[in-house]
Design a protein around this motif. Structure first.
Motif, PDB file in Angstrom:
ATOM      1  N   LYS A 160      48.752  57.310  35.170  1.00  0.00           N
ATOM      2  CA  LYS A 160      47.787  57.869  36.048  1.00  0.00           C
ATOM      3  C   LYS A 160      48.036  58.082  37.637  1.00  0.00           C
ATOM      4  N   ASN A 181      34.991  55.880  39.008  1.00  0.00           N
ATOM      5  CA  ASN A 181      35.342  54.812  40.033  1.00  0.00           C
ATOM      6  C   ASN A 181      37.144  54.717  40.091  1.00  0.00           C
ATOM      7  N   ALA A 182      37.350  56.008  40.444  1.00  0.00           N
ATOM      8  CA  ALA A 182      38.974  56.530  40.428  1.00  0.00           C
ATOM      9  C   ALA A 182      39.313  56.238  42.067  1.00  0.00           C
ATOM     10  N   GLY A 183      40.051  55.211  42.220  1.00  0.00           N
ATOM     11  CA  GLY A 183      40.362  55.165  43.831  1.00  0.00           C
ATOM     12  C   GLY A 183      41.429  56.287  44.151  1.00  0.00           C
ATOM     13  N   THR A 184      42.042  57.120  43.265  1.00  0.00           N
ATOM     14  CA  THR A 184      43.097  57.987  43.465  1.00  0.00           C
ATOM     15  C   THR A 184      41.978  59.340  43.772  1.00  0.00           C
ATOM     16  N   ARG A 188      33.609  50.539  47.681  1.00  0.00           N
ATOM     17  CA  ARG A 188      35.455  50.434  47.787  1.00  0.00           C
ATOM     18  C   ARG A 188      35.572  51.116  49.157  1.00  0.00           C
ATOM     19  N   GLN A 236      46.409  53.639  49.175  1.00  0.00           N
ATOM     20  CA  GLN A 236      45.776  55.075  48.896  1.00  0.00           C
ATOM     21  C   GLN A 236      45.489  55.735  50.157  1.00  0.00           C
ATOM     22  N   GLU A 255      48.399  45.791  40.983  1.00  0.00           N
ATOM     23  CA  GLU A 255      47.656  46.312  39.534  1.00  0.00           C
ATOM     24  C   GLU A 255      48.058  45.518  38.336  1.00  0.00           C
ATOM     25  N   HIS A 269      38.960  46.168  44.333  1.00  0.00           N
ATOM     26  CA  HIS A 269      39.348  47.250  43.199  1.00  0.00           C
ATOM     27  C   HIS A 269      38.143  47.200  42.387  1.00  0.00           C
ATOM     28  N   GLU A 270      38.574  47.704  41.155  1.00  0.00           N
ATOM     29  CA  GLU A 270      37.217  48.163  40.209  1.00  0.00           C
ATOM     30  C   GLU A 270      36.094  46.972  40.173  1.00  0.00           C
ATOM     31  N   ARG A 291      38.627  41.547  41.676  1.00  0.00           N
ATOM     32  CA  ARG A 291      39.588  40.872  40.440  1.00  0.00           C
ATOM     33  C   ARG A 291      39.852  39.329  40.441  1.00  0.00           C
ATOM     34  N   HIS A 328      39.052  48.231  33.650  1.00  0.00           N
ATOM     35  CA  HIS A 328      40.027  48.260  32.366  1.00  0.00           C
ATOM     36  C   HIS A 328      41.229  47.280  32.567  1.00  0.00           C
ATOM     37  N   ARG A 329      41.679  46.834  33.415  1.00  0.00           N
ATOM     38  CA  ARG A 329      42.707  45.874  33.492  1.00  0.00           C
ATOM     39  C   ARG A 329      42.300  44.402  33.128  1.00  0.00           C
ATOM     40  N   LYS A 348      39.448  54.266  31.381  1.00  0.00           N
ATOM     41  CA  LYS A 348      39.664  54.938  32.836  1.00  0.00           C
ATOM     42  C   LYS A 348      41.035  55.263  33.014  1.00  0.00           C
TER      43      LYS A 348
HETATM   44  C1  LIG Z   1      43.108  49.608  41.270  1.00  0.00           C
HETATM   45  C2  LIG Z   1      43.281  50.400  40.334  1.00  0.00           C
HETATM   46  O1  LIG Z   1      42.732  51.820  40.304  1.00  0.00           O
HETATM   47  P1  LIG Z   1      42.251  52.742  41.332  1.00  0.00           P
HETATM   48  O2  LIG Z   1      43.165  53.971  41.151  1.00  0.00           O
HETATM   49  O3  LIG Z   1      40.857  53.107  40.938  1.00  0.00           O
HETATM   50  O4  LIG Z   1      42.481  52.094  42.536  1.00  0.00           O
HETATM   51  C3  LIG Z   1      43.748  50.185  39.104  1.00  0.00           C
HETATM   52  O5  LIG Z   1      44.021  50.916  38.144  1.00  0.00           O
HETATM   53  O6  LIG Z   1      44.098  49.033  38.805  1.00  0.00           O
END
Ligand SMILES: C=C(OP(=O)(O)O)C(=O)O
Ligand SMILES: O=C(O)C1=C[C@@H](OP(=O)(O)O)[C@@H](O)[C@H](O)C1
Length: 466
Positions: free
Chosen positions: A31, A102-105, A132, A180, A326, A353-354, A357, A397-398, A423
């Motif tokens: 990813k 919900n993609a941090g990237t 976030r 990020q 992660e 995070h998502e 955690r 996802h994790r 995701k």
């Molecule tokens: C923190 C994560 O994703 P994101 O890119 O949304 O921050 C992750 O994939 O563990």
């Protein structure tokens, strides 16, 4: 488990291991590499290729967002199989609307891109995305000359009023809540009129390997970047303005998403090979070789990829996971099956995070019988005999892949919304059952080498024998 769970398609019965796994698992693309490659290709002065990209929710959202700003992305097929995306950059423009999911990237990497577009770009996403942190990107972009309306929140939703170019220059960022922020600004830095000089001012920086990945990919695209680890100034990155080259890049397998499969070898005392494991990489998942070796396995990296073997013992671990946060959910799942206690630290930022955690892992591992306490920056895990039950995943996802690892050894683990793995790993349930399908069932009385799946640390019948 409750009647509601038993009858709901939202719940997935995590399969127990029929014996020691023995499988080769082809893990889809990274990813983090795919989404960086897309952003860099969009900024390039010429077309490029992204081969074997990850096709998942986070990467499709990235591609759709870039398309909405005028980038052409043609999906084709490699002559030798797998996908190949042809990226044809164009003048970026608005109005456009970006769904970050919900993609941090996506939520962090794209506001700087939007600041370079001509016209307004609106950013929206999942409810969790609005919680976030994004202030590091918003404040920095304002300092570099961008106009952003975030309705005073410092987070999503927001509109970036792109002016077609950005002044750039020196900026201070507190990136202690997410690496990020740094990656986002660096990735667009070559396109700022004055380039970028970014100084991280806060407490310890998480996920530093992900920043190294950004610097490495920028350099391979022709950018000049000075980074602290190359003898530069501590906590300062400098990017020289200039055109980027179109690359022909093949995406590495996602080593963080290899975690549950390698964990399966450890937990069942079996063997898993991940083909295509790079000999050199900036991916944080490469640290699994060392972490899971310390937890009792052994690995061999060769032309066939990485082969990881469980030895039949799972040891607890004391580890600072700040660089590789992660990986935490799967490591925590393995730790819950270990013969002694674990202490995971350096991961306070996982609360952002998502889902939170640390809270989620403490609650869900606890509900299966493990003794887990949250610390200020991590988890203390004291293994206990585990029982089956519902494992809530909070759209993370994790969390779902971590629950699958527990299910190998603990009969009756029900995983909420396993589809959330889409995701970053859409084929997860099929890959998981295929891995187990390749695994010969163990006849009654056979030894699997004393793995957790076999020696009764998991309460109830051991894997595959109930
Ligand atoms: C923190 C994560 O994703 P994101 O890119 O949304 O921050 C992750 O994939 O563990
Ligand atoms: O840049 C990236 O690709 C990522 C950086 C890390 O984010 P944080 O620094 O917010 O943990 C990591 O957890 C995330 O999964 C991917």
């Amino acid at each position: 488990m409750s009647d509601s769970a038993a009858h709901s398609p939202l719940w997935w019965a995590a399969p127990t291991a029929p014996g020691a796994v023995d499988a080769s698992v082809t893990v889809p693309g990274s990813k983090s590499v795919t989404n960086r490659a897309l952003v860099l290709a969009a900024h390039s002065a010429e077309p490029g290729w992204v081969r074997r990209p990850l096709r998942s929710r986070d990467t499709v959202l990235m591609a759709e967002a870039l398309r909405a700003m005028g980038v052409q992305i043609d999906e084709t097929v490699n002559p030798d199989g797998g996908e190949a995306w042809r990226i044809i950059p164009a003048g970026l423009y608005g109005p456009a609307t970006v769904d970050v999911g919900n993609a941090g990237t996506v939520m962090r990497f794209l506001p700087p891109v939007a600041a370079l577009a001509d016209g307004p770009v609106r950013f929206e996403g999942d409810a969790r995305a609005y919680e976030r942190p994004l202030h590091g990107v918003i404040d920095a972009l304002r300092g570099l000359g961008a106009r952003i309306d975030d309705e005073g929140r410092g987070s999503l939703p927001l509109t970036v009023y792109g002016a077609g170019s950005l002044t750039g220059g020196a900026v201070d960022v507190d990136a202690s809540s997410s690496s990020q922020f740094v990656s986002a600004l660096l990735l667009s830095g070559p396109r700022f009129n004055k380039g970028l000089e970014l100084r991280h001012t806060g407490d310890a920086l998480p996920s530093v390997p992900h920043i190294r990945m950004t610097v490495d990919m920028l350099r391979k695209a022709g950018a000049r970047v000075d980074a602290p680890e190359d003898g530069g100034t501590r906590n300062v990155w400098r990017v020289t303005p200039g055109a980027l080259l179109g690359r022909d890049l093949t995406v590495e397998p996602d080593l963080s998403n290899a975690a549950p499969f390698l964990a399966a070898a450890l937990v069942t005392g079996g063997r898993v090979t991940v083909p295509g494991w790079p000999r050199r990489t900036t991916q944080p998942g490469d640290a699994l070789r060392e972490i899971f070796t310390r937890m009792g396995g052994r690995c061999e990296l060769g032309d066939q990829g990485l082969t990881f073997r469980g030895t039949g013992r799972i040891r607890g671990i004391t580890a600072d996971l700040r660089d590789v946060g992660e990986l935490t959910p799967v490591i925590a799942a393995v730790a819950a099956l270990a013969e002694d206690a674990s202490h995971l630290s350096g991961i306070a930022h996982l609360r952002l995070h998502e889902t939170d955690r640390l809270a989620a892992l403490a609650k869900e591992l606890g509900s299966l019988g493990c003794d887990v306490t949250e610390t200020a920056d991590g988890l203390r895990i004291r293994p206990r005999p585990l029982r089956g039950g519902e494992f809530h995943t909070y759209d993370d996802h994790r969390l779902a892949t971590a629950a699958a690892v527990l299910g190998l050894a603990v009969p009756g683990v029900w995983v909420e919304n396993v589809a959330t793995t889409a995701k970053t790993l859409p084929d997860f349930p099929a890959l998981w059952t295929a891995m187990l399908g390749d695994t010969p069932a163990v006849a009654e009385g056979d030894a699997t080498g004393g793995s957790a799946a076999a020696d009764g640390r998991a309460a109830g019948p051991a894997a595959g024998r109930g």
